[in-house]
Enzyme design. Structure first.
Site, PDB file in Angstrom:
ATOM      1  N   GLU A 123      -6.668   4.928   8.202  1.00  0.00           N
ATOM      2  CA  GLU A 123      -6.425   6.330   7.821  1.00  0.00           C
ATOM      3  C   GLU A 123      -7.676   6.925   7.168  1.00  0.00           C
ATOM      4  O   GLU A 123      -7.959   8.117   7.318  1.00  0.00           O
ATOM      5  CB  GLU A 123      -5.208   6.410   6.879  1.00  0.00           C
ATOM      6  CG  GLU A 123      -3.925   6.162   7.653  1.00  0.00           C
ATOM      7  CD  GLU A 123      -2.795   5.554   6.849  1.00  0.00           C
ATOM      8  OE1 GLU A 123      -2.859   5.536   5.608  1.00  0.00           O
ATOM      9  OE2 GLU A 123      -1.828   5.070   7.479  1.00  0.00           O
ATOM     10  N   HIS A 172      -9.446   1.277   5.494  1.00  0.00           N
ATOM     11  CA  HIS A 172      -8.157   1.522   6.147  1.00  0.00           C
ATOM     12  C   HIS A 172      -8.361   2.509   7.305  1.00  0.00           C
ATOM     13  O   HIS A 172      -9.172   3.426   7.190  1.00  0.00           O
ATOM     14  CB  HIS A 172      -7.159   2.079   5.122  1.00  0.00           C
ATOM     15  CG  HIS A 172      -5.753   2.015   5.618  1.00  0.00           C
ATOM     16  ND1 HIS A 172      -5.266   2.903   6.543  1.00  0.00           N
ATOM     17  CD2 HIS A 172      -4.744   1.146   5.350  1.00  0.00           C
ATOM     18  CE1 HIS A 172      -4.001   2.591   6.811  1.00  0.00           C
ATOM     19  NE2 HIS A 172      -3.661   1.530   6.099  1.00  0.00           N
ATOM     20  N   GLY A 185       2.847   2.556  10.801  1.00  0.00           N
ATOM     21  CA  GLY A 185       3.798   3.651  10.623  1.00  0.00           C
ATOM     22  C   GLY A 185       4.543   4.046  11.885  1.00  0.00           C
ATOM     23  O   GLY A 185       5.155   5.107  11.932  1.00  0.00           O
ATOM     24  N   ASN A 224       0.862  -1.180   0.000  1.00  0.00           N
ATOM     25  CA  ASN A 224       0.000   0.000   0.000  1.00  0.00           C
ATOM     26  C   ASN A 224       0.901   1.232   0.000  1.00  0.00           C
ATOM     27  O   ASN A 224       1.478   1.575   1.025  1.00  0.00           O
ATOM     28  CB  ASN A 224      -0.894  -0.039   1.261  1.00  0.00           C
ATOM     29  CG  ASN A 224      -1.708   1.231   1.442  1.00  0.00           C
ATOM     30  OD1 ASN A 224      -1.789   2.071   0.534  1.00  0.00           O
ATOM     31  ND2 ASN A 224      -2.321   1.385   2.602  1.00  0.00           N
ATOM     32  N   TRP A 225       1.018   1.846  -1.151  1.00  0.00           N
ATOM     33  CA  TRP A 225       1.930   2.996  -1.282  1.00  0.00           C
ATOM     34  C   TRP A 225       1.402   4.253  -0.595  1.00  0.00           C
ATOM     35  O   TRP A 225       2.128   5.229  -0.462  1.00  0.00           O
ATOM     36  CB  TRP A 225       2.185   3.311  -2.769  1.00  0.00           C
ATOM     37  CG  TRP A 225       2.963   2.266  -3.506  1.00  0.00           C
ATOM     38  CD1 TRP A 225       3.440   1.089  -3.001  1.00  0.00           C
ATOM     39  CD2 TRP A 225       3.384   2.324  -4.871  1.00  0.00           C
ATOM     40  NE1 TRP A 225       4.116   0.394  -3.972  1.00  0.00           N
ATOM     41  CE2 TRP A 225       4.098   1.141  -5.136  1.00  0.00           C
ATOM     42  CE3 TRP A 225       3.210   3.251  -5.902  1.00  0.00           C
ATOM     43  CZ2 TRP A 225       4.645   0.857  -6.393  1.00  0.00           C
ATOM     44  CZ3 TRP A 225       3.752   2.979  -7.151  1.00  0.00           C
ATOM     45  CH2 TRP A 225       4.471   1.783  -7.392  1.00  0.00           C
ATOM     46  N   LYS A 226       0.140   4.246  -0.232  1.00  0.00           N
ATOM     47  CA  LYS A 226      -0.509   5.439   0.353  1.00  0.00           C
ATOM     48  C   LYS A 226      -0.302   6.643  -0.584  1.00  0.00           C
ATOM     49  O   LYS A 226      -0.178   6.449  -1.796  1.00  0.00           O
ATOM     50  CB  LYS A 226      -0.002   5.691   1.777  1.00  0.00           C
ATOM     51  CG  LYS A 226      -0.138   4.419   2.637  1.00  0.00           C
ATOM     52  CD  LYS A 226       0.056   4.618   4.100  1.00  0.00           C
ATOM     53  CE  LYS A 226      -0.129   3.276   4.820  1.00  0.00           C
ATOM     54  NZ  LYS A 226       0.015   3.366   6.260  1.00  0.00           N
ATOM     55  N   GLU A 280      -4.935  -4.697  10.963  1.00  0.00           N
ATOM     56  CA  GLU A 280      -3.920  -3.657  11.103  1.00  0.00           C
ATOM     57  C   GLU A 280      -4.173  -2.885  12.396  1.00  0.00           C
ATOM     58  O   GLU A 280      -4.966  -1.926  12.402  1.00  0.00           O
ATOM     59  CB  GLU A 280      -3.990  -2.672   9.923  1.00  0.00           C
ATOM     60  CG  GLU A 280      -3.673  -3.286   8.590  1.00  0.00           C
ATOM     61  CD  GLU A 280      -3.151  -2.245   7.608  1.00  0.00           C
ATOM     62  OE1 GLU A 280      -2.074  -2.464   7.048  1.00  0.00           O
ATOM     63  OE2 GLU A 280      -3.808  -1.194   7.431  1.00  0.00           O
ATOM     64  N   SER A 285       3.890  -1.799  10.425  1.00  0.00           N
ATOM     65  CA  SER A 285       5.348  -1.840  10.648  1.00  0.00           C
ATOM     66  C   SER A 285       5.981  -3.181  10.294  1.00  0.00           C
ATOM     67  O   SER A 285       6.880  -3.659  10.998  1.00  0.00           O
ATOM     68  CB  SER A 285       5.679  -1.436  12.091  1.00  0.00           C
ATOM     69  OG  SER A 285       5.278  -0.099  12.321  1.00  0.00           O
TER      70      SER A 285
HETATM   71  P1  13P Z   1       3.254   0.576   7.661  1.00  0.00           P
HETATM   72  O1  13P Z   1       3.759  -0.732   7.083  1.00  0.00           O
HETATM   73  O2  13P Z   1       3.953   1.773   7.138  1.00  0.00           O
HETATM   74  O3  13P Z   1       3.200   0.505   9.166  1.00  0.00           O
HETATM   75  O4  13P Z   1       1.738   0.730   7.173  1.00  0.00           O
HETATM   76  C1  13P Z   1       0.870  -0.337   7.279  1.00  0.00           C
HETATM   77  C2  13P Z   1      -0.365   0.003   6.545  1.00  0.00           C
HETATM   78  O5  13P Z   1      -1.096   0.884   6.926  1.00  0.00           O
HETATM   79  C3  13P Z   1      -0.643  -0.736   5.311  1.00  0.00           C
HETATM   80  O6  13P Z   1      -1.933  -0.515   4.870  1.00  0.00           O
END
Ligand code: 13P
Length: 258
Positions: A98, A96, A174, A9-11, A168, A214
């Site tokens: 976020e 997600h 993150g 997931n590149w966000k 998650e 992470s």
């Molecule tokens: P990180 O791997 O940067 O912690 O993010 C996880 C995530 O939100 C994947 O959707």
């Protein structure tokens, strides 16, 4: 032992050029591996076609990070599930944390998005997970159960079997603090038991339950070798080709060693 699924997931990261370079680097590295692991790359919308174009001739698939809960029409700024399907996208992340946090996405809206994806035969990657406060209050199972029941468990068996679940924990995203394998196993087992109660043993076994938060090349083997962890949803490490490929290799090792 079933093969693993690793999703990047590149966000909201990278320039067009960086996205192009990264996709090519991943393609080239994966071409060297006789992959059993299924790999999905989820770039931001403007880079999706880069990934779908290369996916046709590569051993990875393309996924989106979001879609609209509406079918089509006057919804400025939205992207429909049908548009994603037309582009050759196979997967779409939904719910997600976020999006729940910054865009106020409710379980009800997430359920509608999943319905739109099902209409187009796209695979929803449905995220769930508790905050640190919820875990500290001992409410993590309750929170995840409510999220899954309200977003996903309305589906009929024949639709549900195409869905992927990603656990998650919000406190692990993150932060550099991943869930321990024991914490992941405990929650994944709980999620699988919920699926079993609702949809039966066979579907519960076949459902992919990914861990996200992470994940790194250093912790991926131990996490992916853990019982009931069917792969990972990778954020930060998915935009570094070396790290992402190492995580995919960890998934391969985890399957072969078991
Ligand atoms: P990180 O791997 O940067 O912690 O993010 C996880 C995530 O939100 C994947 O959707």
């Amino acid at each position: 032992m079933k093969s693993k699924l690793v999703i990047g997931n590149w966000k909201m990261n990278l320039s067009f050029e960086e996205a192009d370079d990264l996709t090519i680097a991943i393609q080239e590295a994966l071409a060297e591996i006789n992959l059993q692991t299924e790999v999905v790359i989820c770039p931001p919308f403007p880079f999706l076609e880069l990934v779908t174009d290369l996916a046709e001739e590569s051993n990875f698939n393309a996924g989106a990070q979001n879609c609209s809960q509406f079918e089509n029409g006057a919804y400025t700024g939205e992207v429909s599930a049908k548009m994603l399907a037309d582009l050759g996208v196979d997967f779409c992340i939904v719910g997600h944390s976020e999006r729940r946090r910054y865009f106020n996405e409710s379980n009800e809206v997430i359920a509608q998005k999943i319905n739109r994806l099902m209409d187009q035969q796209l695979i929803p990657v449905v995220c769930c997970g508790e905050t640190l406060e919820e875990r500290n209050a001992g409410k993590h199972f309750e929170v995840v159960e409510k999220q899954l029941k309200e977003t996903l468990f309305h589906l009929k068996k024949e639709d549900f079997e195409h869905a992927v679940i990603a656990y998650e924990p919000v406190w692990a995203i993150g932060t550099g603090v991943n869930a321990t394998p024991a914490q992941a196993v405990e929650m994944h087992k709980f999620i699988r038991s919920l699926v079993e109660k609702k949809y039966g043993t066979e579907i519960a076994y076949n459902t992919y339950i990914l861990y996200g938060g992470s994940c790194t090349p250093q912790n991926a083997i131990e996490l992916f070798s853990s019982e009931d962890v069917d792969g990972g949803l990778i954020g930060g490490a998915s935009i570094k080709s070396g790290d992402f490929v190492s995580i995919i290799e960890a998934a391969e090792t985890a399957v072969n060693d078991n």
